[in-house]
Design a protein around this motif. Structure first.
Motif, PDB file in Angstrom:
ATOM      1  N   ARG A 155      11.592   8.148   2.752  1.00  0.00           N
ATOM      2  CA  ARG A 155      11.412   7.239   1.604  1.00  0.00           C
ATOM      3  C   ARG A 155      12.506   6.169   1.529  1.00  0.00           C
ATOM      4  N   ASP A 177      -3.180   1.028  -6.662  1.00  0.00           N
ATOM      5  CA  ASP A 177      -3.446   2.436  -6.384  1.00  0.00           C
ATOM      6  C   ASP A 177      -4.749   2.561  -5.614  1.00  0.00           C
ATOM      7  N   ILE A 185       7.794   1.200  -2.959  1.00  0.00           N
ATOM      8  CA  ILE A 185       6.901   0.063  -3.240  1.00  0.00           C
ATOM      9  C   ILE A 185       7.522  -0.857  -4.287  1.00  0.00           C
ATOM     10  N   SER A 200       5.659   4.034  -6.722  1.00  0.00           N
ATOM     11  CA  SER A 200       6.684   4.686  -5.898  1.00  0.00           C
ATOM     12  C   SER A 200       7.898   3.774  -5.782  1.00  0.00           C
ATOM     13  N   HIS A 260       3.339   2.058   3.322  1.00  0.00           N
ATOM     14  CA  HIS A 260       4.349   3.094   3.521  1.00  0.00           C
ATOM     15  C   HIS A 260       3.679   4.431   3.829  1.00  0.00           C
ATOM     16  N   SER A 263       0.673   9.366  -3.532  1.00  0.00           N
ATOM     17  CA  SER A 263       1.675   8.544  -4.206  1.00  0.00           C
ATOM     18  C   SER A 263       0.945   7.504  -5.060  1.00  0.00           C
ATOM     19  N   SER A 264       1.623   6.417  -5.372  1.00  0.00           N
ATOM     20  CA  SER A 264       1.001   5.380  -6.207  1.00  0.00           C
ATOM     21  C   SER A 264       1.770   4.078  -6.064  1.00  0.00           C
ATOM     22  N   LYS A 265       1.278   3.072  -6.732  1.00  0.00           N
ATOM     23  CA  LYS A 265       1.924   1.761  -6.749  1.00  0.00           C
ATOM     24  C   LYS A 265       3.274   1.801  -7.434  1.00  0.00           C
ATOM     25  N   CYS A 297       0.832  -1.204   0.000  1.00  0.00           N
ATOM     26  CA  CYS A 297       0.000   0.000   0.000  1.00  0.00           C
ATOM     27  C   CYS A 297       0.867   1.255   0.000  1.00  0.00           C
ATOM     28  N   HIS A 298       0.626   2.144  -0.945  1.00  0.00           N
ATOM     29  CA  HIS A 298       1.418   3.369  -1.077  1.00  0.00           C
ATOM     30  C   HIS A 298       0.960   4.442  -0.101  1.00  0.00           C
ATOM     31  N   ARG A 356       0.488  -4.945  -5.824  1.00  0.00           N
ATOM     32  CA  ARG A 356       0.605  -3.520  -5.488  1.00  0.00           C
ATOM     33  C   ARG A 356      -0.459  -2.774  -6.282  1.00  0.00           C
TER      34      ARG A 356
END
Length: 281
Positions: free
Chosen positions: A262, A92, A74, A71, A135, A67-69, A62-63, A90
């Motif tokens: 990050r 969004d 991830i 990143s 994250h 953000s998104s899958k 999970c982002h 993974r």
């Protein structure tokens, strides 16, 4: 990410995106990747990528906020897990990346619902979720999920925020409550000439009303929880990780010295800790 096309049935064969991990972790054959679209309970399409690495059970990633899958954090975790033959999904959250819906500030429990619908989708296809890892804001989502649902045995919270009242002024200004009360909303990013997103009073209160302490104490003691945090996180202070450790009964804590929010220069350390936890029997 480099894609090698030519696979059948809508699948692709992918090489692993993190060369540092690829050279440091055990190698295996290339992993197939398939786009999966899941309709959530609100009729919105959730878009994700399933990495088939040999295991029938999966780890869901999970982002974080806006953000998104895709990143890097991830992607590198996906790389690490699949290199150990652990299948990964993974995706969004709605309102982010390729998924449908409108981005909303707050929205924590809506994202819990998205995660629930993802897990139920795979359960319907006879695939159990081995663990869920989130994250930043995603870390909060997996903690909240495990405080409500008891069908995932391993939870990984990476850089989640314990006190959700903190960090708001950094984005919205110290007078955010006065602005919200006066106008009913705050537009973020207006100095650039356009609004990046709008914070409504409802969405702000959605965040402020969340009690992470109570949620932590509601997690099933049989559920294993790992919190990972960087000592040099300048977005969410590492002290928040110590708070999770106080209130989750079956909890492990790992502080990565020198890592930022990050894990920019510490993906290998992050992956090693996650793998050890996920592979624990």
């Amino acid at each position: 990410m480099q894609l090698l096309f030519g696979a059948t049935a809508g699948k692709e064969i992918v090489t692993r995106p993190c060369s540092q991990l690829h050279s440091s972790l055990s190698d295996s054959s290339n992993v197939s990747q398939e786009k999966i679209v899941i309709t959530n309970r609100y009729g919105e399409k959730i878009v994700g990528l399933l990495h088939e690495a040999g295991s029938n059970d999966i780890v869901v990633l999970c982002h974080g906020f806006r953000s998104s899958k895709e990143s890097r954090t991830i992607l590198c975790l996906s790389d690490a897990l699949t290199s150990e033959n652990i299948s990964v999904f993974r995706f969004d959250f709605t309102g982010n990346g390729e998924s449908e819906g409108t981005f909303q500030y707050g929205n924590y429990y809506k994202e819990v619902d998205d995660l629930r619908d993802v897990i139920l989708h795979f359960k319907k296809h006879k695939r159990d979720t081995r663990g869920i890892a989130g994250h930043s804001k995603g870390g909060n989502v997996v903690i909240l999920y495990s405080s409500i649902h008891r069908d995932v045995a391993s939870i990984i919270n990476m850089s989640g925020r314990f006190d959700l009242r903190r960090g708001i002024a950094d984005r919205l200004g110290s007078d955010y409550m006065e602005k919200i009360d006066r106008y009913g909303f705050i537009d973020v990013g207006v100095k650039t000439g356009r609004s990046i997103y709008r914070v409504t009073k409802e969405s702000l209160m959605d965040r402020l009303k969340i009690d992470m302490k109570s949620s932590c104490m509601s997690i099933d003691p049989k559920c294993r929880v790992l919190t990972i945090h960087g000592s040099d996180d300048d977005i969410v202070p590492s002290e928040d990780a110590l708070e999770f450790d106080k209130y989750i009964s079956n909890h492990e804590l790992s502080i990565i010295e020198g890592a930022d929010h990050r894990y920019s220069l510490h993906h290998l350390e992050l992956a090693t800790i996650v793998l050890k936890f996920i592979k624990y029997e």
